[in-house]
Design a protein around this motif. Structure first.
Motif, PDB file in Angstrom:
ATOM      1  N   PHE A   1       0.851  -1.211   0.076  1.00 48.96           N
ATOM      2  CA  PHE A   1      -0.087  -0.060   0.102  1.00 48.96           C
ATOM      3  C   PHE A   1       0.892   1.305  -0.036  1.00 48.96           C
ATOM      4  CE2 PHE A   1      -3.993  -1.676   0.569  1.00 48.96           C
ATOM      5  CZ  PHE A   1      -4.134  -2.632   1.507  1.00 48.96           C
TER       6      PHE A   1
ATOM      7  N   LYS B   1     -17.309 -10.725   6.984  1.00 49.06           N
ATOM      8  CA  LYS B   1     -16.100  -9.867   7.722  1.00 49.06           C
ATOM      9  C   LYS B   1     -16.855  -8.423   7.891  1.00 49.06           C
ATOM     10  CE  LYS B   1     -13.521 -10.234   3.430  1.00 49.06           C
ATOM     11  NZ  LYS B   1     -11.997 -10.572   3.085  1.00 49.06           N
TER      12      LYS B   1
ATOM     13  N   ARG C   1      -7.065  -4.344  -1.810  1.00 54.83           N
ATOM     14  CA  ARG C   1      -6.212  -5.360  -2.339  1.00 54.83           C
ATOM     15  C   ARG C   1      -6.525  -5.843  -3.587  1.00 54.83           C
ATOM     16  NH1 ARG C   1      -5.574 -10.635  -1.849  1.00 54.83           N
ATOM     17  NH2 ARG C   1      -7.206 -10.908  -0.039  1.00 54.83           N
TER      18      ARG C   1
ATOM     19  N   CYS D   1      -0.111 -17.379  12.579  1.00 49.39           N
ATOM     20  CA  CYS D   1      -1.141 -16.472  12.107  1.00 49.39           C
ATOM     21  C   CYS D   1      -1.006 -14.997  12.619  1.00 49.39           C
ATOM     22  CB  CYS D   1      -2.438 -16.899  12.190  1.00 49.39           C
ATOM     23  SG  CYS D   1      -2.520 -18.663  11.272  1.00 49.39           S
TER      24      CYS D   1
ATOM     25  N   CYS E   1       2.762 -11.290  11.715  1.00 50.56           N
ATOM     26  CA  CYS E   1       2.965 -10.167  10.813  1.00 50.56           C
ATOM     27  C   CYS E   1       1.905  -9.320  10.968  1.00 50.56           C
ATOM     28  CB  CYS E   1       2.848 -10.943   9.185  1.00 50.56           C
ATOM     29  SG  CYS E   1       4.011 -12.036   8.881  1.00 50.56           S
ATOM     30  N   HIS E   2       0.645  -9.709  11.450  1.00 48.52           N
ATOM     31  CA  HIS E   2      -0.428  -8.774  11.717  1.00 48.52           C
ATOM     32  C   HIS E   2      -1.070  -9.507  12.903  1.00 48.52           C
ATOM     33  CE1 HIS E   2      -2.629 -11.996   9.789  1.00 48.52           C
ATOM     34  NE2 HIS E   2      -2.005 -11.885   8.595  1.00 48.52           N
TER      35      HIS E   2
ATOM     36  N   ARG F   1      -7.209  -9.803  13.266  1.00 48.82           N
ATOM     37  CA  ARG F   1      -7.419  -9.758  11.703  1.00 48.82           C
ATOM     38  C   ARG F   1      -8.216 -10.990  11.181  1.00 48.82           C
ATOM     39  NH1 ARG F   1      -3.074  -8.191   7.440  1.00 48.82           N
ATOM     40  NH2 ARG F   1      -3.191  -5.984   8.217  1.00 48.82           N
ATOM     41  N   THR F   2      -7.652 -12.191  11.731  1.00 48.14           N
ATOM     42  CA  THR F   2      -8.377 -13.483  11.391  1.00 48.14           C
ATOM     43  C   THR F   2      -9.453 -13.676  12.308  1.00 48.14           C
ATOM     44  OG1 THR F   2      -5.829 -14.211  11.130  1.00 48.14           O
ATOM     45  CG2 THR F   2      -7.626 -15.915  11.357  1.00 48.14           C
TER      46      THR F   2
ATOM     47  N   GLN G   1     -12.964 -12.931  10.646  1.00 46.66           N
ATOM     48  CA  GLN G   1     -13.350 -13.098   9.545  1.00 46.66           C
ATOM     49  C   GLN G   1     -14.154 -14.730   9.766  1.00 46.66           C
ATOM     50  OE1 GLN G   1     -11.162 -13.078   6.000  1.00 46.66           O
ATOM     51  NE2 GLN G   1     -10.515 -10.947   6.579  1.00 46.66           N
TER      52      GLN G   1
ATOM     53  N   HIS H   1      -7.433 -19.257   1.368  1.00 48.08           N
ATOM     54  CA  HIS H   1      -6.865 -18.110   2.221  1.00 48.08           C
ATOM     55  C   HIS H   1      -5.326 -18.304   2.179  1.00 48.08           C
ATOM     56  CE1 HIS H   1      -6.784 -13.966   3.945  1.00 48.08           C
ATOM     57  NE2 HIS H   1      -6.525 -14.455   5.052  1.00 48.08           N
TER      58      HIS H   1
ATOM     59  N   HIS I   1      -1.939 -16.180   0.821  1.00 46.09           N
ATOM     60  CA  HIS I   1      -0.797 -15.930   1.592  1.00 46.09           C
ATOM     61  C   HIS I   1       0.591 -16.378   0.950  1.00 46.09           C
ATOM     62  CE1 HIS I   1      -3.135 -14.400   4.778  1.00 46.09           C
ATOM     63  NE2 HIS I   1      -2.099 -13.739   5.588  1.00 46.09           N
TER      64      HIS I   1
ATOM     65  N   TRP J   1       3.129 -13.818  -0.785  1.00 47.09           N
ATOM     66  CA  TRP J   1       4.359 -13.537  -0.078  1.00 47.09           C
ATOM     67  C   TRP J   1       5.190 -14.873   0.271  1.00 47.09           C
ATOM     68  CZ3 TRP J   1      -0.162 -11.786   1.994  1.00 47.09           C
ATOM     69  CH2 TRP J   1      -0.502 -10.597   1.940  1.00 47.09           C
TER      70      TRP J   1
HETATM   71  C1  HEC Z   1       4.692 -13.454   6.347  1.00 45.64           C
HETATM   72  C2  HEC Z   1       3.649 -12.473   7.031  1.00 45.64           C
HETATM   73  C3  HEC Z   1       2.102 -13.013   7.340  1.00 45.64           C
HETATM   74  C4  HEC Z   1       1.734 -14.209   7.879  1.00 45.64           C
HETATM   75  C5  HEC Z   1       2.646 -15.194   8.670  1.00 45.64           C
HETATM   76  C6  HEC Z   1       0.292 -14.519   7.845  1.00 45.64           C
HETATM   77  N1  HEC Z   1      -0.153 -13.215   7.357  1.00 45.64           N
HETATM   78 FE1  HEC Z   1      -2.142 -13.027   6.924  1.00 45.64          FE
HETATM   79  N2  HEC Z   1      -1.772 -11.198   5.894  1.00 45.64           N
HETATM   80  C7  HEC Z   1      -0.305 -10.888   5.659  1.00 45.64           C
HETATM   81  C8  HEC Z   1      -0.374  -9.620   4.967  1.00 45.64           C
HETATM   82  C9  HEC Z   1       0.789  -8.646   4.255  1.00 45.64           C
HETATM   83  C10 HEC Z   1      -1.724  -9.364   4.343  1.00 45.64           C
HETATM   84  C11 HEC Z   1      -2.259  -8.356   3.796  1.00 45.64           C
HETATM   85  C12 HEC Z   1      -2.669  -7.203   4.012  1.00 45.64           C
HETATM   86  C13 HEC Z   1      -3.289  -6.051   3.723  1.00 45.64           C
HETATM   87  O1  HEC Z   1      -3.998  -6.253   2.650  1.00 45.64           O
HETATM   88  O2  HEC Z   1      -3.122  -4.853   3.814  1.00 45.64           O
HETATM   89  C14 HEC Z   1      -2.572 -10.334   5.142  1.00 45.64           C
HETATM   90  C15 HEC Z   1      -3.581 -10.487   5.092  1.00 45.64           C
HETATM   91  C16 HEC Z   1      -4.772 -11.287   5.840  1.00 45.64           C
HETATM   92  C17 HEC Z   1      -6.071 -11.300   6.250  1.00 45.64           C
HETATM   93  C18 HEC Z   1      -7.310 -10.170   5.601  1.00 45.64           C
HETATM   94  C19 HEC Z   1      -7.102 -10.502   4.144  1.00 45.64           C
HETATM   95  C20 HEC Z   1      -8.529  -9.942   3.557  1.00 45.64           C
HETATM   96  O3  HEC Z   1      -8.318  -9.233   2.322  1.00 45.64           O
HETATM   97  O4  HEC Z   1      -9.411 -10.328   3.939  1.00 45.64           O
HETATM   98  C21 HEC Z   1      -6.561 -12.340   6.834  1.00 45.64           C
HETATM   99  C22 HEC Z   1      -7.659 -12.627   7.316  1.00 45.64           C
HETATM  100  C23 HEC Z   1      -5.262 -12.926   7.310  1.00 45.64           C
HETATM  101  N3  HEC Z   1      -4.260 -12.254   6.576  1.00 45.64           N
HETATM  102  C24 HEC Z   1      -4.982 -13.966   7.979  1.00 45.64           C
HETATM  103  C25 HEC Z   1      -3.950 -14.859   8.159  1.00 45.64           C
HETATM  104  C26 HEC Z   1      -3.824 -16.236   8.782  1.00 45.64           C
HETATM  105  C27 HEC Z   1      -5.171 -17.013   9.102  1.00 45.64           C
HETATM  106  C28 HEC Z   1      -2.585 -16.500   8.861  1.00 45.64           C
HETATM  107  C29 HEC Z   1      -2.043 -17.825   9.258  1.00 45.64           C
HETATM  108  C30 HEC Z   1      -2.398 -18.937   8.709  1.00 45.64           C
HETATM  109  C31 HEC Z   1      -1.708 -15.357   8.336  1.00 45.64           C
HETATM  110  N4  HEC Z   1      -2.644 -14.474   8.065  1.00 45.64           N
HETATM  111  C32 HEC Z   1      -0.507 -15.342   8.436  1.00 45.64           C
HETATM  112  C33 HEC Z   1       0.606 -11.324   6.221  1.00 45.64           C
HETATM  113  C34 HEC Z   1       0.753 -12.553   6.910  1.00 45.64           C
END
Ligand code: HEC
Ligand code: HEC
Length: 532
Positions: free
Chosen positions: A4, A62, A73, A131, A134-135, A139-140, A143, A153, A157, A161
C-alpha cells in the motif's frame, strides 16, 4: 513486494466513511446497487456459483473494515477498477449481507477501534506463531469462512508472500503444511461461515438512531467530557452528526460530521470537533438505546479515548452515565456532578455518602455537595429511576500509582510519515482487602494530576542513553517521539528508537507516590491498513 502507498491508505482509513456516505445517499437501494456493482466490477474474475453466490466473495463474512481492505487489495494487486462511490456502496452491501454479529466481534473490537499496545488473547501459541506474527490475530478472528475457504486464503498468503516459509518462525516448522491443513481446519471450527448468532442477527431491521443522545467520554491527558449529540437520519443508514461537548476542565468542543451504520450496529462516524478531525468507532447495543467504543484523532489515532452515547429525550431509559469526579475521599466534602438521562426524584449516593446540598439540577445534570464517611468501596448512585452501578468510588487513601497504559509503543517520524505519540495517565489505586499493592484485588480510584519524567528502561537503553534521544514527555503525559532516521550523535549512528521508563509522580497529601510504565519507541509504520 508491492505494498500500500501512504496517500492511498490515508484515503482508505476514512474511505468507508466518506465515499460510503455519497453512495448510500443515492436513490437506488444500497442492497440492489450492491449486487449490480458485484456483477459489474467483480464477476469478471469471480464466477456466480450454482447456488447464486459469487465465488470467494459469497463464501466469507467480515467487518466493514475487512471488506474495505479486501477491495483495496483487489485494486492494488489485481487491477480492479471501481469508483469511490461504488466501493463505498459495496462495503455497505457486503457488511450488511455478509457481516459479523455483535457477539462475533465483541472480543476483537480493539483492533477496529485502533487501540495501541494491546496484548492479544490468542487461543493457543501455535496459532499465534502461524497467523499473528505479521499482523494482529484479531484480523483473522474477525473473519468467518469454512475450512476449504481458509485453505484458499492460505494459498493467497503463500502465493503473495513466498518468503513466509523462510522467515523466522516459519522455517522452524513445516509452515506450509500446517498453514494448508491443520490451521484451516482449526479456523473452520473456530470461525465457520454459518453461525446461529449471524443467522439471528441478519434477520433484524437496522434501528433508526435519529434524535438526541447524551455523550460521556474521556480524552487521556485532558480529562473527562460530557455533552449532547444530535443524529439526523438521511436514509440508508447514513446520518448527519452534531456534537456539543464540555470538558470537566471547563473547555468546550463543538462540531459536526457524518456517520454510517453498518450491519445494524457498527457505527462509523467522522466528526470535526473544535477544528480536529476525529473518527468514532462504536457498537450500538441490541435495543438501539446505547452505543460505545472509542473516538480518536484521524492522525495520530493513538490519541483518543472511550466514548459512550445513550439515547436522551422522550421515552429514553433513565440512567446515570457518569459522576464527575468519579471518586470522593472519606472525610472529604466535595462537589460532584451526576450526568445522565431522566434524572428525576430522590438522589442517593450510596451508603455513608450524604448529599449536603443540591446546587442545581435538570433532567440531564445534577450538581451536589456531598460528604463521604464509612468504609471504602464503589457506590451505586441513584436519582429517581436513574441508576449508575458503581458510579462513585469512595476511598480512604491512595496507596499506589499506576501509569496507564503500562506498556505501549510510540514511533519516530517526520518527513513522509508523522511521528506517533503516546499518551499516559497516572491512576490512583487502593491496595484492596489483602493490603498488598500491584495485584488483582487493588481498587482503581481514578486519574490524578502528575509530574512526568522519562528514563532508560534497562541496561542496554542506559548504555545508549535512549532517554536523551528518543523523545520527550509533556506535563500532560504526552510523549512526543524524536525525528526518524540515523542520528550521528548516537553510538553506531543508530536511529532515535528507544526503550523507556515513563514515570508519573503524584502528590498525595504531601507525600510523592510514583508509578512507571514501559514505552518502546520504534520505527515508522509504512503500511497502516484499517485492520492492523
Ligand atoms: C508473512 C507474514 C504473514 C503471515 C505469517 C500471515 N499473514 Fe495474513 N496477511 C499478511 C499480509 C501482508 C496481508 C495483507 C495486508 C493488507 O491487505 O493490508 C494479510 C492479510 C490477511 C487477512 C486479510 C485478508 C483480506 O483481504 O480479507 C487475513 C484474514 C489474514 N491475513 C489471515 C492470516 C492467517 C489465518 C494466517 C495464518 C495461516 C496469516 N494471515 C499469516 C501477512 C501475513
Ligand atoms: C482481475 C481479477 C479480479 C477481479 C475483477 C476481482 N478479483 Fe477478487 N480475487 C482475484 C484473485 C486472483 C483472488 C485470489 C488471490 C487473492 O486473494 O488475492 C481474489 C480473491 C478475492 C477474495 C478472497 C480474498 C481472501 O481474503 O481470501 C475476495 C473476498 C475477493 N477477491 C473480492 C473481490 C471483490 C469484492 C471484487 C470486486 C470489487 C473482486 N474481488 C474483483 C481477482 C479478482
Amino acid at each position: 513486494m508491492p505494498r500500500f502507498n501512504r496517500p492511498l491508505l490515508r484515503a482508505l482509513s476514512v474511505f468507508v466513511l466518506s465515499s460510503g456516505m455519497a453512495a448510500v445517499a443515492a436513490p437506488a437501494g444500497a442492497q440492489q446497487s450492491g449486487e449490480v456493482i458485484l456483477d459489474a466490477r467483480c464477476s469478471s474474475c469471480h464466477d456466480r456459483l450454482a447456488d447464486g453466490r459469487i465465488s470467494r466473495i459469497g463464501e466469507i463474512r467480515k467487518t466493514p473494515e475487512g471488506w474495505d481492505m479486501n477491495i483495496a487489495r483487489m485494486i492494488i494487486m489485481h487491477g480492479v477498477e471501481i469508483t469511490s462511490e461504488e466501493r463505498g456502496a459495496l462495503v455497505k452491501h457486503l457488511s450488511d449481507t455478509q457481516g459479523l454479529a455483535p457477539s462475533e466481534t465483541r472480543d476483537w473490537r480493539y483492533i477496529l477501534e485502533r487501540r495501541s499496545g494491546v496484548f492479544e488473547d490468542i487461543p493457543d501459541e501455535d496459532l499465534g506463531v502461524m497467523c499473528a506474527r505479521c499482523h494482529s490475530y484479531a484480523r483473522t478472528a474477525l473473519q468467518r469462512r469454512d475450512e476449504a475457504e481458509w485453505v484458499k486464503h492460505a494459498h493467497f498468503h503463500q502465493g503473495q508472500w513466498p518468503t513466509t516459509e523462510y522467515q523466522a518462525l516459519g522455517r522452524d516448522r513445516n509452515w506450509w503444511e500446517l498453514a494448508s491443513t491443520q490451521v484451516p481446519k482449526r479456523l473452520g471450527e473456530l470461525y465457520p461461515l454459518q453461525s446461529e448468532a449471524w443467522d439471528n442477527w441478519k434477520a433484524r431491521a437496522a434501528p433508526d438512531l435519529s434524535g438526541s443522545w447524551r455523550v460521556i467520554g474521556n480524552r487521556p491527558g485532558k480529562g473527562a467530557f460530557q455533552g449532547v449529540a444530535v443524529l439526523a437520519g438521511k436514509g440508508n443508514d447514513a446520518y448527519g452528526v452534531k456534537m456539543f461537548l464540555f470538558y470537566a476542565d471547563g473547555s468546550k468542543a463543538n462540531g459536526e460530521g457524518e456517520a454510517i451504520l453498518y450491519t445494524g450496529y457498527e457505527w462509523r462516524a467522522s466528526v470535526t470537533l473544535d477544528g480536529e478531525d476525529t473518527l468514532q468507532v462504536m457498537a450500538v447495543s441490541a435495543g438501539g438505546g446505547e452505543m460505545s467504543g472509542r473516538w480518536f484523532l484521524e492522525d495520530p489515532d493513538s490519541i483518543g479515548g472511550d466514548i459512550v452515547l445513550a439515547r436522551a429525550g422522550k421515552g429514553a431509559a433513565a440512567r446515570i452515565m457518569a459522576v464527575f469526579p468519579p471518586h470522593i475521599r472519606i472525610g472529604e466534602t466535595a462537589t460532584l456532578t451526576l450526568h445522565g438521562v431522566g434524572l428525576g426524584g430522590d438522589i442517593d449516593l450510596g451508603s455513608d455518602v450524604s448529599v449536603d446540598r443540591i446546587v442545581s439540577r435538570s433532567s440531564d445534570i445534577i450538581v451536589v455537595e456531598a460528604t463521604a464517611s464509612g468504609s471504602p468501596g464503589a457506590r451505586t448512585v441513584v436519582a429517581g429511576a436513574a441508576q449508575g452501578p458503581d458510579a462513585l468510588m469512595v476511598y480512604d487513601k491512595v496507596d499506589s500509582i499506576r501509569v496507564e497504559p503500562a506498556y505501549t509503543i510510540a514511533r519516530v517520524g517526520g518527513g513522509a510519515i508523522a511521528p506517533v505519540p503516546a499518551q499516559f495517565e497516572a491512576v490512583a489505586f487502593m491496595d484492596g482487602p489483602d493490603g498488598v499493592p500491584g495485584n488483582d484485588d487493588d481498587v482503581r480510584i481514578g486519574v490524578m494530576p502528575a509530574q512526568w519524567t522519562v528514563g532508560n528502561h534497562g541496561d542496554f537503553a542506559a548504555a545508549l542513553d535512549d532517554a536523551k534521544f528518543a523523545g520527550a514527555i509533556t506535563q500532560t503525559g504526552l510523549f512526543e517521539p524524536a525525528v526518524a532516521g540515523p542520528n550521528p550523535a548516537r553510538p553506531f549512528s543508530t536511529n532515535n528508537a528507544g526503550d523507556l521508563a515513563i514515570t508519573a509522580s503524584v502528590d498525595v497529601g504531601g507525600q510523592s507516590l510514583q508509578g512507571t510504565a514501559q514505552l518502546i519507541v520504534t520505527v515508522q509504520r509504512w503500511n497502516d491498513p484499517p485492520i492492523r
